[in-house]
Write a protein that holds these residues in place. Sequence first.
Motif, PDB file in Angstrom:
ATOM      1  N   GLN A  48      27.749  30.902 -41.641  1.00  0.00           N
ATOM      2  CA  GLN A  48      28.389  29.600 -41.660  1.00  0.00           C
ATOM      3  C   GLN A  48      27.273  28.587 -41.881  1.00  0.00           C
ATOM      4  N   GLY A  49      27.374  27.786 -42.935  1.00  0.00           N
ATOM      5  CA  GLY A  49      26.331  26.822 -43.245  1.00  0.00           C
ATOM      6  C   GLY A  49      26.832  25.402 -43.166  1.00  0.00           C
ATOM      7  N   ARG A  50      25.951  24.516 -42.712  1.00  0.00           N
ATOM      8  CA  ARG A  50      26.268  23.081 -42.636  1.00  0.00           C
ATOM      9  C   ARG A  50      25.096  22.288 -43.175  1.00  0.00           C
ATOM     10  N   GLY A  51      25.401  21.292 -43.985  1.00  0.00           N
ATOM     11  CA  GLY A  51      24.382  20.401 -44.518  1.00  0.00           C
ATOM     12  C   GLY A  51      24.955  19.018 -44.709  1.00  0.00           C
ATOM     13  N   GLN A  52      24.097  18.105 -45.125  1.00  0.00           N
ATOM     14  CA  GLN A  52      24.558  16.743 -45.376  1.00  0.00           C
ATOM     15  C   GLN A  52      23.878  16.214 -46.631  1.00  0.00           C
ATOM     16  N   ALA A  53      24.683  15.921 -47.647  1.00  0.00           N
ATOM     17  CA  ALA A  53      24.172  15.415 -48.923  1.00  0.00           C
ATOM     18  C   ALA A  53      24.228  13.893 -48.921  1.00  0.00           C
ATOM     19  N   ALA A  54      23.246  13.280 -49.525  1.00  0.00           N
ATOM     20  CA  ALA A  54      23.167  11.823 -49.667  1.00  0.00           C
ATOM     21  C   ALA A  54      23.249  11.103 -48.330  1.00  0.00           C
ATOM     22  N   GLY A  55      22.945  11.797 -47.252  1.00  0.00           N
ATOM     23  CA  GLY A  55      22.911  11.178 -45.939  1.00  0.00           C
ATOM     24  C   GLY A  55      24.255  10.965 -45.277  1.00  0.00           C
ATOM     25  N   PHE A  56      25.369  11.287 -45.976  1.00  0.00           N
ATOM     26  CA  PHE A  56      26.667  11.049 -45.345  1.00  0.00           C
ATOM     27  C   PHE A  56      27.769  12.040 -45.731  1.00  0.00           C
ATOM     28  N   VAL A  57      27.574  12.865 -46.757  1.00  0.00           N
ATOM     29  CA  VAL A  57      28.599  13.826 -47.174  1.00  0.00           C
ATOM     30  C   VAL A  57      28.334  15.158 -46.488  1.00  0.00           C
ATOM     31  N   ASP A  58      29.196  15.521 -45.537  1.00  0.00           N
ATOM     32  CA  ASP A  58      29.054  16.795 -44.837  1.00  0.00           C
ATOM     33  C   ASP A  58      29.496  17.937 -45.739  1.00  0.00           C
ATOM     34  N   ASN A  67      20.519  39.388 -44.710  1.00  0.00           N
ATOM     35  CA  ASN A  67      20.036  39.277 -43.329  1.00  0.00           C
ATOM     36  C   ASN A  67      18.700  38.543 -43.243  1.00  0.00           C
ATOM     37  N   ALA A  68      17.852  38.697 -44.241  1.00  0.00           N
ATOM     38  CA  ALA A  68      16.531  38.044 -44.236  1.00  0.00           C
ATOM     39  C   ALA A  68      16.643  36.521 -44.313  1.00  0.00           C
ATOM     40  N   ASN A  69      17.781  36.002 -44.788  1.00  0.00           N
ATOM     41  CA  ASN A  69      17.965  34.557 -44.929  1.00  0.00           C
ATOM     42  C   ASN A  69      18.786  33.933 -43.803  1.00  0.00           C
ATOM     43  N   CYS A  70      19.118  34.736 -42.804  1.00  0.00           N
ATOM     44  CA  CYS A  70      19.952  34.255 -41.697  1.00  0.00           C
ATOM     45  C   CYS A  70      19.190  33.315 -40.771  1.00  0.00           C
ATOM     46  N   ASN A  71      19.954  32.414 -40.160  1.00  0.00           N
ATOM     47  CA  ASN A  71      19.448  31.507 -39.131  1.00  0.00           C
ATOM     48  C   ASN A  71      18.232  30.715 -39.598  1.00  0.00           C
ATOM     49  N   GLN A  72      18.379  30.150 -40.801  1.00  0.00           N
ATOM     50  CA  GLN A  72      17.298  29.361 -41.395  1.00  0.00           C
ATOM     51  C   GLN A  72      17.846  28.060 -41.981  1.00  0.00           C
ATOM     52  N   LEU A  73      16.965  27.093 -42.101  1.00  0.00           N
ATOM     53  CA  LEU A  73      17.258  25.855 -42.801  1.00  0.00           C
ATOM     54  C   LEU A  73      16.716  26.022 -44.213  1.00  0.00           C
ATOM     55  N   SER A  74      17.580  25.843 -45.227  1.00  0.00           N
ATOM     56  CA  SER A  74      17.138  26.047 -46.609  1.00  0.00           C
ATOM     57  C   SER A  74      17.504  24.847 -47.479  1.00  0.00           C
ATOM     58  N   ASN A  75      16.747  24.668 -48.550  1.00  0.00           N
ATOM     59  CA  ASN A  75      17.020  23.612 -49.515  1.00  0.00           C
ATOM     60  C   ASN A  75      18.093  24.081 -50.489  1.00  0.00           C
ATOM     61  N   VAL A  76      19.052  23.215 -50.789  1.00  0.00           N
ATOM     62  CA  VAL A  76      20.046  23.490 -51.814  1.00  0.00           C
ATOM     63  C   VAL A  76      19.663  22.634 -53.009  1.00  0.00           C
ATOM     64  N   THR A  77      19.413  23.294 -54.145  1.00  0.00           N
ATOM     65  CA  THR A  77      18.908  22.578 -55.318  1.00  0.00           C
ATOM     66  C   THR A  77      19.888  22.666 -56.482  1.00  0.00           C
ATOM     67  N   PHE A  78      19.756  21.719 -57.390  1.00  0.00           N
ATOM     68  CA  PHE A  78      20.516  21.718 -58.629  1.00  0.00           C
ATOM     69  C   PHE A  78      19.578  21.244 -59.724  1.00  0.00           C
TER      70      PHE A  78
END
Length: 122
Positions: A48-58, A67-78
């Motif tokens: 389950q992932g949660r982030g906030q784009a542009a400071g206000f869009v949840d 499993n190696a990427n679990c419980n981490q904060l990651s950057n979402v890029t485009f």
Amino acid sequence: MNRLLLSVLAIALCFAVVQGLQCYECLGFYNLCVTLTTTCSSGQSCFQGRGQAAGFVDIIQRGCLANANCNQLSNVTFQGATLYKMNKTCCATDLCNAAPATHISALSAIAVVTAWLTTSML
């Protein structure tokens, strides 16, 4: 008789192991998400992932994750630019990444994502 019972039990166990972990899958905004179920591959957990784009869009996301990427904060890029950071938390039982209470149609979700991506590229 014991051999037959053991054979049937062994076959049933093989099918249970092959079936895989069942998880909810979605990508949405706030608590609006088109939710489906999916089967994870070996070496993956539900997340389950949660982030906030542009400071206000949840942004919320659910699905399968290595499993190696679990419980981490990651950057979402485009296109090489970081749009937001997402905190991904994993669990390992069927449908443990609880689906959101609110659902929207797939067409509405596609329209929202397209509009958001279009405005973010301007």
